[in-house]
Design a protein around this motif. Structure first.
Motif: not given
Length: 415
Positions: A77-82, A84-86, A90-96, A123-132
């Protein structure tokens, strides 16, 4: 001293009169409330499978457990959207991410981490945009909840702490869907491994783009709540829509060592659909790529290379972007920078630009952006191009997101 002993004896007497174990009650008075207070001061997340609040049993973790988590699939995955998060987001992103890989469909998040359900959705949508490995066509529900979790007091007995927060149920985090993604990942790895080491990064990107653009039949799935294996369909069955294209191209480019991120456009308009595509970076420059349209890929070798939708600039976008404040700017095209931008079709500027472009290329082609299209005037200008070049001209138009129209004119039938 006598006074202290008297107080302790009084406490024990009260406990006996209440019918409780004196030792446990004293421990509870001394340690229990303090332990609950400490537990509730630590923001937590929880995961479960099954129908939320009915047949699911949540497992709770301090969210800090995910601050240093490195997913085995993070490299895809990319970390571009990741980025931009606080820190809390980011911790919630990793949990998702953990939930997706372990197929936990339900995630509970402490309100100390996010202010509302909208923040959780972001956060969920940003994760989806980062991850194929996660679709843009997300099927999820969100809401508020109060969670209760056990806290052991000195390993002797259990009390229950709680937090107010939010839940999200993501149907995409399904075990069967995840298994299809792993199969697609393996096939994608094999595909990239077959690329010649002699190819430049641009040549690799173009080969992978053409493989998808020419190899996938566009397919519109039935509407509804079902989650489809878009990535699997793109890479293995060869039949999917834009979401599968974007996931597949993003994954293949990433495996080839090329920085890439997905873009998306959503709409609330009737009779209009959203879209997904990617942007990739080579030598510090970002370019858009959309492998869904094979109609604008030349059938013959030309300096146009792979056509309109490979390595194109933001100026040539057909769709706006939902998160253009986050996405990288694609300032130029690799092969198809406009030969001219025309605002007045009444002048000879259009035909002059086409003839000038024809003189530089073989086979002849020109790409002109028309700010305000008028079909009648455009046809007159195209007739003028045919007369001046003393040949048949072939042309196609493409409405652009900025309100202009892209006009591709060819001196030979290249499509």
């Amino acid at each position: 001293m006598k006074k202290a002993i008297a107080i302790v004896l009084s406490l024990i007497l009260c406990v006996f009169l209440s019918g409780c174990s004196p030792f446990i009650s004293v421990v509870d008075m001394i340690y229990g409330d303090r332990a609950l207070e400490k537990a509730e001061s630590i923001p937590r997340v929880a995961f479960s499978k099954g129908v939320l609040f009915k047949d699911s049993k949540e497992a709770f973790f301090p969210v800090e457990d995910f601050s240093e988590v490195t997913s085995p699939y993070a490299k895809y995955r990319s970390s571009l959207y990741h980025s931009t998060l606080s820190a809390e987001e980011q911790n919630v992103y990793h949990a998702l991410e953990y939930a997706m890989e372990n197929c936990y469909t339900n995630i509970l998040v402490d309100s100390d981490l996010l202010k509302d359900t909208k923040a959780l959705e972001k956060v969920l949508k940003y994760f989806a945009l980062d991850s194929p490995l996660l679709e843009q066509n997300l099927r999820y529900t969100v809401g508020e909840c109060t969670a209760s979790y056990p806290v052991e007091i000195l390993g002797m007995y259990t009390k229950y702490a709680s937090f107010d927060g939010y839940y999200i149920t993501v149907e995409n985090f399904d075990s069967e869907i995840w298994s299809t993604k792993l199969k697609a990942l393996k096939k994608a790895q094999d595909t990239v491994a077959d690329l010649s080491a002699e190819l430049s990064d641009f040549e690799k990107a173009e080969k992978l783009y053409l493989k998808l653009a020419n190899g996938i039949t566009y397919y519109s799935y039935d509407d509804g709540d079902e989650v489809y294996p878009y990535l699997y369909d793109a890479i293995i069955t060869g039949k999917t829509h834009c979401d599968g294209h974007a996931n597949a191209l993003s994954l293949l480019l990433r495996l080839a060592g090329i920085e890439v991120v997905e873009k998306m456009y959503t709409t609330q308009k009737k009779n209009e659909v959203g879209h997904t595509w990617v942007a990739f970076c080579i030598d510090g420059k970002w370019y858009n790529a959309d492998s869904t349209s094979r109609e604008l890929i030349p059938k013959k070798k030309t300096s146009m290379h792979s056509g309109f939708f490979f390595a194109f600039s933001d100026e040539m976008r057909v769709y706006n972007e939902d998160y253009d404040e986050v996405t990288p700017v694609c300032s130029q095209s690799k092969y198809m920078n406009p030969d001219a931008t025309i605002s007045d079709l009444k002048s000879n500027a259009f035909s002059n630009s086409v003839i000038s472009a024809f003189s530089k290329r073989d086979p002849d082609w020109a790409f002109i952006i028309v700010k305000k299209e008028n079909q009648a005037l455009l046809k007159k200008q195209l007739q003028r191009c045919a007369d001046r070049s003393k040949s048949t001209v072939y042309w196609t138009t493409q409405p652009l997101a900025n309100g202009a129209t892209g006009v591709l004119v060819c001196g030979k039938k290249l499509f």
